[in-house]
Design a protein around this motif. Structure first.
Motif, PDB file in Angstrom:
ATOM      1  N   ALA A   1      -8.714  -7.648  -4.522  1.00 41.98           N
ATOM      2  CA  ALA A   1      -7.829  -7.662  -3.372  1.00 41.98           C
ATOM      3  C   ALA A   1      -6.702  -6.645  -3.524  1.00 41.98           C
ATOM      4  N   LEU A   2      -6.163  -6.216  -2.391  1.00 40.74           N
ATOM      5  CA  LEU A   2      -5.044  -5.277  -2.396  1.00 40.74           C
ATOM      6  C   LEU A   2      -3.797  -5.967  -2.943  1.00 40.74           C
ATOM      7  N   SER A   3      -3.061  -5.272  -3.790  1.00 40.86           N
ATOM      8  CA  SER A   3      -1.834  -5.839  -4.371  1.00 40.86           C
ATOM      9  C   SER A   3      -0.741  -5.909  -3.316  1.00 40.86           C
ATOM     10  N   ASP A   4       0.226  -6.780  -3.538  1.00 38.64           N
ATOM     11  CA  ASP A   4       1.344  -6.903  -2.603  1.00 38.64           C
ATOM     12  C   ASP A   4       2.151  -5.605  -2.481  1.00 38.64           C
ATOM     13  N   PRO A   5       2.451  -4.890  -3.578  1.00 37.91           N
ATOM     14  CA  PRO A   5       3.170  -3.618  -3.425  1.00 37.91           C
ATOM     15  C   PRO A   5       2.379  -2.595  -2.608  1.00 37.91           C
ATOM     16  N   ASP A   6       1.064  -2.528  -2.829  1.00 37.46           N
ATOM     17  CA  ASP A   6       0.249  -1.595  -2.051  1.00 37.46           C
ATOM     18  C   ASP A   6       0.239  -1.991  -0.583  1.00 37.46           C
ATOM     19  N   TRP A   7       0.183  -3.293  -0.301  1.00 39.48           N
ATOM     20  CA  TRP A   7       0.215  -3.732   1.087  1.00 39.48           C
ATOM     21  C   TRP A   7       1.564  -3.393   1.727  1.00 39.48           C
ATOM     22  N   ALA A   8       2.651  -3.555   1.003  1.00 41.20           N
ATOM     23  CA  ALA A   8       3.961  -3.247   1.568  1.00 41.20           C
ATOM     24  C   ALA A   8       4.040  -1.797   2.004  1.00 41.20           C
ATOM     25  N   ARG A   9       3.497  -0.912   1.178  1.00 38.37           N
ATOM     26  CA  ARG A   9       3.497   0.516   1.545  1.00 38.37           C
ATOM     27  C   ARG A   9       2.602   0.766   2.750  1.00 38.37           C
ATOM     28  N   LEU A  10       1.428   0.164   2.748  1.00 36.72           N
ATOM     29  CA  LEU A  10       0.503   0.358   3.866  1.00 36.72           C
ATOM     30  C   LEU A  10       1.073  -0.224   5.150  1.00 36.72           C
ATOM     31  N   GLU A  11       1.663  -1.397   5.043  1.00 35.07           N
ATOM     32  CA  GLU A  11       2.219  -2.039   6.233  1.00 35.07           C
ATOM     33  C   GLU A  11       3.302  -1.177   6.878  1.00 35.07           C
ATOM     34  N   THR A  12       4.139  -0.561   6.069  1.00 35.47           N
ATOM     35  CA  THR A  12       5.175   0.317   6.606  1.00 35.47           C
ATOM     36  C   THR A  12       4.564   1.461   7.406  1.00 35.47           C
ATOM     37  N   THR A  13       3.520   2.062   6.861  1.00 35.18           N
ATOM     38  CA  THR A  13       2.858   3.165   7.557  1.00 35.18           C
ATOM     39  C   THR A  13       2.223   2.687   8.857  1.00 35.18           C
ATOM     40  N   LEU A  14       1.563   1.537   8.819  1.00 36.53           N
ATOM     41  CA  LEU A  14       0.916   1.017  10.028  1.00 36.53           C
ATOM     42  C   LEU A  14       1.945   0.697  11.105  1.00 36.53           C
ATOM     43  N   ASN A  15       3.083   0.174  10.697  1.00 36.60           N
ATOM     44  CA  ASN A  15       4.144  -0.094  11.666  1.00 36.60           C
ATOM     45  C   ASN A  15       4.656   1.203  12.281  1.00 36.60           C
ATOM     46  N   ASP A  16       4.815   2.229  11.450  1.00 37.61           N
ATOM     47  CA  ASP A  16       5.271   3.527  11.952  1.00 37.61           C
ATOM     48  C   ASP A  16       4.272   4.109  12.952  1.00 37.61           C
ATOM     49  N   LEU A  17       2.982   3.866  12.712  1.00 39.35           N
ATOM     50  CA  LEU A  17       1.932   4.381  13.603  1.00 39.35           C
ATOM     51  C   LEU A  17       1.701   3.492  14.819  1.00 39.35           C
ATOM     52  N   GLY A  18       2.307   2.326  14.821  1.00 36.76           N
ATOM     53  CA  GLY A  18       2.209   1.440  15.976  1.00 36.76           C
ATOM     54  C   GLY A  18       0.881   0.715  16.109  1.00 36.76           C
ATOM     55  N   LEU A  19       0.286   0.314  14.983  1.00 38.82           N
ATOM     56  CA  LEU A  19      -0.983  -0.390  15.055  1.00 38.82           C
ATOM     57  C   LEU A  19      -0.846  -1.686  15.845  1.00 38.82           C
ATOM     58  N   LYS A  20      -1.762  -1.884  16.789  1.00 42.49           N
ATOM     59  CA  LYS A  20      -1.838  -3.119  17.556  1.00 42.49           C
ATOM     60  C   LYS A  20      -3.242  -3.694  17.402  1.00 42.49           C
ATOM     61  N   MET A  21      -3.307  -5.003  17.199  1.00 41.32           N
ATOM     62  CA  MET A  21      -4.587  -5.702  17.144  1.00 41.32           C
ATOM     63  C   MET A  21      -4.504  -6.845  18.155  1.00 41.32           C
ATOM     64  N   PRO A  22      -4.632  -6.530  19.448  1.00 37.79           N
ATOM     65  CA  PRO A  22      -4.329  -7.497  20.502  1.00 37.79           C
ATOM     66  C   PRO A  22      -5.187  -8.757  20.449  1.00 37.79           C
ATOM     67  N   ASN A  23      -4.495  -9.888  20.471  1.00 34.81           N
ATOM     68  CA  ASN A  23      -5.108 -11.223  20.530  1.00 34.81           C
ATOM     69  C   ASN A  23      -5.909 -11.591  19.268  1.00 34.81           C
TER      70      ASN A  23
END
Length: 307
Positions: free
Chosen positions: A279-301
């Protein structure tokens, strides 16, 4: 001519597991339903599905659940490649019985440097044993993982022998020049790029679409480019898709995608990888999540459907 449903965008659907590492069938069905709602088809049991960490029995059970829950078989392209001929036949027979659009079939990948005649014989024997008129095969070229290339001469031999059965290929080799060569050499053959990075180029040369891991997280955006590929804004849409994929270049693709679905869908089962994958580590997810937020990822519903 290839099956009319064998076109567009397909997702190699991520497989959720429970705490005992058993596939979570109900959650899998819900996630497949969400992907379909975004306009993408389902290439279940693909590379990013952890297909080669699943047994034949597990794949048959999951496929059966999709059919029982009335997900449209014409939007299914299950992976049926296996090292053992009998396993490939069993999976292909189940797909043919379910009347899926096609199967996505890796070559037998354990033995390396096998002759072309051996690969041809494996596909031919599978096709002959299945024997269903509606059975369609989409070859799967991913030599950097399988160690076995689907060559142009092999494609030509299979098309010549089985023109109504061997109808397409997914090219995940990462070299668009190879994809272009297939498109030029085999008119009417359904050629899918293995990454949405090449979707616009593939469609401009009369390709069939793409089968992409990223269709697990933003299938709607990929489908939108497929459907509006002739528009003036298509290049800009392609650039946006490329930026989203690049976010996963610094994280392991499968764990990164699964963690994304787990977090956006509030579904912890998607965080779990079956060993030897981790599984992805929490630090790696934190970095990825920041990038996804910057890119505006939406997964509707997604969270509502997975609830």
């Amino acid at each position: 001519m290839a099956h009319e449903n064998l076109a567009g965008v397909f997702a190699p659907v991520l497989t959720p597991f429970d705490k005992t590492l058993k596939p979570d069938g109900p959650l899998f069905v819900k996630f497949c339903s969400w992907i379909l709602s975004q306009g993408s088809g389902l290439a279940v049991f693909g590379t990013n599905s952890e297909a080669n960490s699943l047994s034949v029995a597990e794949k048959l059970e999951l496929l059966g659940l999709l059919i029982e829950n009335e997900l449209p078989p014409e939007r299914l392209m299950p992976g049926t490649g296996a090292c053992a001929l009998s396993d490939a036949v069993t999976l292909c027979e189940a797909a043919a019985k379910a009347k899926t659009a096609a199967v996505l079939m890796l070559p037998p990948f354990y033995y390396k440097q096998v002759p072309e005649d051996g690969l041809f014989a494996f596909y031919a024997e599978t096709i002959e044993r299945v024997g269903a008129a509606a059975f369609k095969v989409c070859l799967y070229h991913i030599p950097q993982v399988s160690g076995i290339a689907i060559t142009m001469p092999l494609i030509e031999r299979l098309i010549k022998r089985y023109p109504d059965t061997v109808v397409g290929i997914k090219d995940s080799g990462g070299d668009f020049a190879n994809t272009r060569a297939m498109l030029d050499a085999f008119p009417g053959f359904r050629v899918f790029s293995g990454s949405e990075r090449f979707l616009l180029d593939t469609m401009r040369h009369n390709g069939a679409g793409c089968i992409s891991a990223m269709a697990n997280i933003h299938p709607g955006a990929i489908v939108n480019l497929y459907e509006t590929r002739a528009g003036a804004d298509a290049p800009a849409k392609q650039t946006a898709l490329n930026a989203m994929r690049a976010a996963y270049d610094t994280a392991a693709m499968m764990p990164g995608l699964k963690r994304t679905v787990a977090e956006y869908g509030k579904a912890p089962g998607f965080r779990i990888m079956r060993p030897p994958l981790m599984a992805l580590s929490d630090p790696d997810w934190a970095r990825l999540e920041t990038t996804l937020n910057d890119l505006g990822l939406k997964m509707p519903n997604l969270d509502k459907i997975l609830a």
